[in-house]
Scaffold this motif. Structure first.
Motif, short mmCIF file in Angstrom:
data_model
loop_
_atom_site.label_atom_id
_atom_site.label_comp_id
_atom_site.label_asym_id
_atom_site.label_seq_id
_atom_site.Cartn_x
_atom_site.Cartn_y
_atom_site.Cartn_z
N ARG A 81 13.01 -7.88 -27.54
CA ARG A 81 12.92 -6.51 -28.09
C ARG A 81 14.38 -6.09 -28.32
NH1 ARG A 81 8.47 -4.54 -25.35
NH2 ARG A 81 9.75 -3.01 -24.16
N SER A 82 15.25 -6.10 -27.36
CA SER A 82 16.68 -5.85 -27.34
C SER A 82 17.41 -6.72 -28.38
CB SER A 82 17.33 -6.05 -25.71
OG SER A 82 18.60 -5.75 -25.89
N ALA A 83 17.02 -8.00 -28.43
CA ALA A 83 17.79 -8.99 -28.87
C ALA A 83 17.67 -8.42 -30.73
CB ALA A 83 17.33 -10.47 -29.24
N VAL A 84 16.48 -7.98 -31.13
CA VAL A 84 16.25 -7.60 -32.41
C VAL A 84 17.03 -6.15 -32.77
CG1 VAL A 84 14.50 -6.71 -34.14
CG2 VAL A 84 13.85 -8.60 -32.69
N ALA A 132 16.01 -0.85 -23.46
CA ALA A 132 14.86 -1.40 -23.34
C ALA A 132 14.98 -2.40 -22.10
CB ALA A 132 14.84 -2.40 -24.48
N ARG A 133 16.24 -3.03 -21.69
CA ARG A 133 16.33 -4.13 -20.71
C ARG A 133 16.35 -3.29 -19.37
NH1 ARG A 133 19.44 -9.55 -22.10
NH2 ARG A 133 17.97 -9.91 -20.19
N THR A 134 17.02 -2.26 -19.20
CA THR A 134 17.23 -1.67 -17.96
C THR A 134 16.29 -0.59 -17.64
OG1 THR A 134 18.60 0.19 -18.85
CG2 THR A 134 19.55 -2.02 -18.14
N SER A 135 15.07 -0.30 -18.27
CA SER A 135 13.95 0.84 -18.04
C SER A 135 13.12 0.19 -16.93
CB SER A 135 13.17 0.96 -19.13
OG SER A 135 12.20 2.01 -18.87
N HIS A 136 12.68 1.07 -15.94
CA HIS A 136 11.78 0.75 -14.86
C HIS A 136 11.16 1.74 -14.38
CE1 HIS A 136 14.25 2.44 -11.83
NE2 HIS A 136 15.45 1.93 -12.44
N LYS A 175 15.95 8.33 -33.33
CA LYS A 175 14.64 8.09 -33.17
C LYS A 175 14.14 6.70 -33.27
CE LYS A 175 13.45 12.43 -35.74
NZ LYS A 175 12.90 13.53 -34.51
N LEU A 176 14.38 6.04 -34.32
CA LEU A 176 13.75 4.76 -34.45
C LEU A 176 14.06 3.61 -33.23
CD1 LEU A 176 11.84 2.59 -36.15
CD2 LEU A 176 13.76 2.33 -37.82
N PRO A 177 15.36 3.38 -32.97
CA PRO A 177 15.68 2.40 -31.98
C PRO A 177 15.05 2.77 -30.60
CG PRO A 177 17.67 3.82 -32.54
CD PRO A 177 16.55 4.10 -33.72
N PHE A 178 14.88 3.77 -30.22
CA PHE A 178 14.56 4.31 -29.05
C PHE A 178 12.95 4.02 -28.93
CE2 PHE A 178 18.58 6.35 -29.68
CZ PHE A 178 19.01 6.23 -28.23
N ALA A 179 12.35 4.74 -30.06
CA ALA A 179 10.90 4.23 -29.76
C ALA A 179 10.51 2.59 -30.17
CB ALA A 179 10.11 4.95 -31.36
N LEU A 180 11.47 1.98 -30.87
CA LEU A 180 11.14 0.40 -30.77
C LEU A 180 11.38 -0.22 -29.42
CD1 LEU A 180 12.51 -0.59 -34.21
CD2 LEU A 180 10.17 -0.36 -33.72
N ALA A 181 12.63 0.20 -28.83
CA ALA A 181 13.01 -0.28 -27.50
C ALA A 181 11.79 0.00 -26.48
CB ALA A 181 14.30 0.59 -27.04
N ALA A 182 11.12 1.22 -26.69
CA ALA A 182 9.96 1.41 -25.74
C ALA A 182 8.86 0.54 -25.99
CB ALA A 182 9.64 2.97 -25.81
N GLY A 183 8.58 -0.07 -27.17
CA GLY A 183 7.53 -1.06 -27.26
C GLY A 183 6.58 -0.30 -28.41
N CYS A 184 6.99 0.90 -28.90
CA CYS A 184 6.24 1.45 -29.99
C CYS A 184 6.15 0.89 -31.36
CB CYS A 184 6.47 3.04 -30.12
SG CYS A 184 6.51 3.81 -28.52
#
Length: 507
Positions: A81-84, A132-136, A175-184
């Protein structure tokens, strides 16, 4: 008006009329009907867009639901996801001028500010990619010898994103990149006044390799498009930026399905000027704060609360600076203030000014339409109004134009009280060389952001949002990212089963 700084029309070739279509499940979809956008500055049609209805909105939601449930985005690795998202950031930077020109023509904002808005949005995408890569989640290894607790964060699901006309590309990127980073997966509806930069974003998403159905775009009006996006049972969350009145409508409409709602709404933001402040910098910030983006900004510092001992001189400084601010053709790189978004909105702005003057306020500068040679009629003069009392509508309601109101105070306590005497609580600021004064104000100002000795500085790392009727929830930063996640607790018994049976086995 002759002593104002006005940039008349320049000779510039406008791009061909932009043709906007819906994006549904990876396909560009024509509309049975279309609508036009006439440039507020150049009075010519600059875009023709497909006009969405309830059926096409439902199709977009179905595509987002299908993509989410299939896991084509929500279940892939954060690395993928991060790569996109990083590819999108690169593509934004490669298309800054094309997007900014269209946004300037549709919104009326100066091209220099549109260029900064679009270019700066790339950083939001890169920061979202890092999250996206550091969330835990969390683990709890202290629950007993045979128990393990794990807290995980799952994407909330299908998100409806509804964006406004004043910063169409920037707010979409909040909004959009954060929603996408989360996997939505998402359905986006831009304002019908500034639809094209969102369609351009859709082009970049496809080029970056975003799977079909993950981001869907529906163009059109709040009714029916926004209404369906707010009420549909397959939508898990609505995030909206716009007026407080519409935000309340969305909250009410979404109540039937109890979906999550995040709102970034209006503001009546004050800058408090203390006697010991750097008055030169404070006056410059006050001038910037009211005229940036033609004053059509939720963070506009439309209230100046200045100590009575310096009020007269400070107002004179702001008026002098206001005369030097360059109003006019938004396609001129030197222009600082462009056109008002619609004729109806200009009439509303002027109504506030006339009402205040009739109630006893003093017009220090401006007040009325501004004529710009070679351009349309939707320009308004830089306006400064003093002798304003806290009960006047112009001091309490969001004017959303280049109109500055001035109130005075005697003590810090009074300045704090004036700050908080508002239905809104988006942002506030104070100018003082005394750090104790700044901290005291910051602790007591009821606002989502408090600036000290600056105005409107922001960073992707810092959350943005308001309190009271300025909204709920947060955007950008880790807190904004977390808005698109659901927390799930996993309670696991491991190893030897040491439970005492609740029901004893029969003999």
């Amino acid at each position: 008006m002759n002593d104002l700084t006005i940039n008349t029309a320049i000779q510039t070739a406008l791009p061909a009329t932009f043709l906007g279509r819906h994006l549904i499940d990876g396909n560009w979809v024509e509309g049975a009907e279309t609508f036009q956008r006439v440039s507020p500055s150049h009075d010519t049609v600059v875009s023709v867009s497909a006009k969405g209805d309830a059926a096409v909105t439902a199709d977009a939601i179905a595509a987002a639901r299908k993509a989410f449930d299939a896991g084509v985005w929500s279940r892939i690795s954060a690395k993928e996801r991060s790569a996109v998202l990083l590819k999108v950031a690169d593509l934004i930077e490669a298309n800054v001028e094309r997007i900014a020109v269209q946004e300037t023509l549709e919104s009326g904002k100066p091209i220099s500010q549109a260029l900064g808005e679009v270019a700066g949005a790339a950083d939001l995408w890169r920061y979202a990619a890092s999250l996206a890569r550091t969330s835990h989640g969390d683990s709890h290894n202290s629950l007993g010898a045979d128990m393990l607790g794990v807290v995980v964060k799952d994407p909330i699901g299908v998100v409806s994103i509804i964006t406004p006309w004043n910063f169409p590309f920037w707010i979409l990127s909040q909004k959009l990149p954060f929603a996408l980073a989360a996997g939505c997966t998402v359905v986006v509806k831009p304002s019908e006044m500034t639809p094209s930069s969102t369609v351009m974003m859709g082009e970049l998403l496809i080029e970056a390799g975003l799977p079909a159905g993950v981001c869907n775009i529906v163009l059109g009006h709040g009714e029916p498009v926004g209404s369906v996006m707010s009420t549909h049972a397959d939508v898990d969350m609505v995030t909206f930026t716009g007026s407080t009145a519409v935000g309340k409508m969305i909250t009410e409409a979404s109540a039937g399905t109890l979906k999550k709602v995040a709102l970034e709404l209006g503001g009546k933001n004050p800058q408090v000027i203390m006697p010991d402040a750097d008055l030169e910098n404070a006056a410059d910030a006050a001038t910037f704060g009211i005229y940036f983006n033609v004053g059509q900004c939720c963070n506009s510092s439309s209230r100046i609360i200045v100590h009575e001992s310096i009020a007269e001189g400070f107002v004179a400084r702001v008026v002098a600076l206001s005369r030097k601010v360059k109003f006019g053709d938004p396609m001129d790189p030197d222009t600082q203030v462009g056109a008002i978004v619609t004729a109806e909105h200009q009439t509303k702005i002027d109504g506030y000014v006339k009402e205040a003057v009739a109630a006893g306020a003093k017009l220090e500068l401006g007040g009325g339409a501004l004529s710009v040679e070679g351009l349309g009629p939707q320009f308004y003069q830089p306006t400064v109004i003093s002798n304003v009392t806290p009960d006047m509508p112009i001091a309490r309601e969001e004017v959303f134009g280049p109109v500055l109101t001035v109130l005075t105070f005697k003590t810090l306590e009074e300045a704090i009280a004036l700050t908080n005497d508002s239905e809104y609580g988006l942002s506030a600021g104070i100018w003082s060389n005394d750090i104790h004064t700044c901290l005291e104000y910051a602790r007591h100002a009821k606002a989502g952001t408090v600036w000290t000795n600056t105005w409107m500085d922001g960073y992707p790392e810092l959350a943005f949002g308001g309190v009271k009727q300025s909204g709920q929830g947060r955007e950008i930063g880790r807190y904004g990212y977390d808005e698109f996640l659901e927390v799930k607790s996993l309670v696991m018994r491991v190893g030897r089963d040491s439970r005492k049976p609740w029901v004893k086995a029969s003999a």
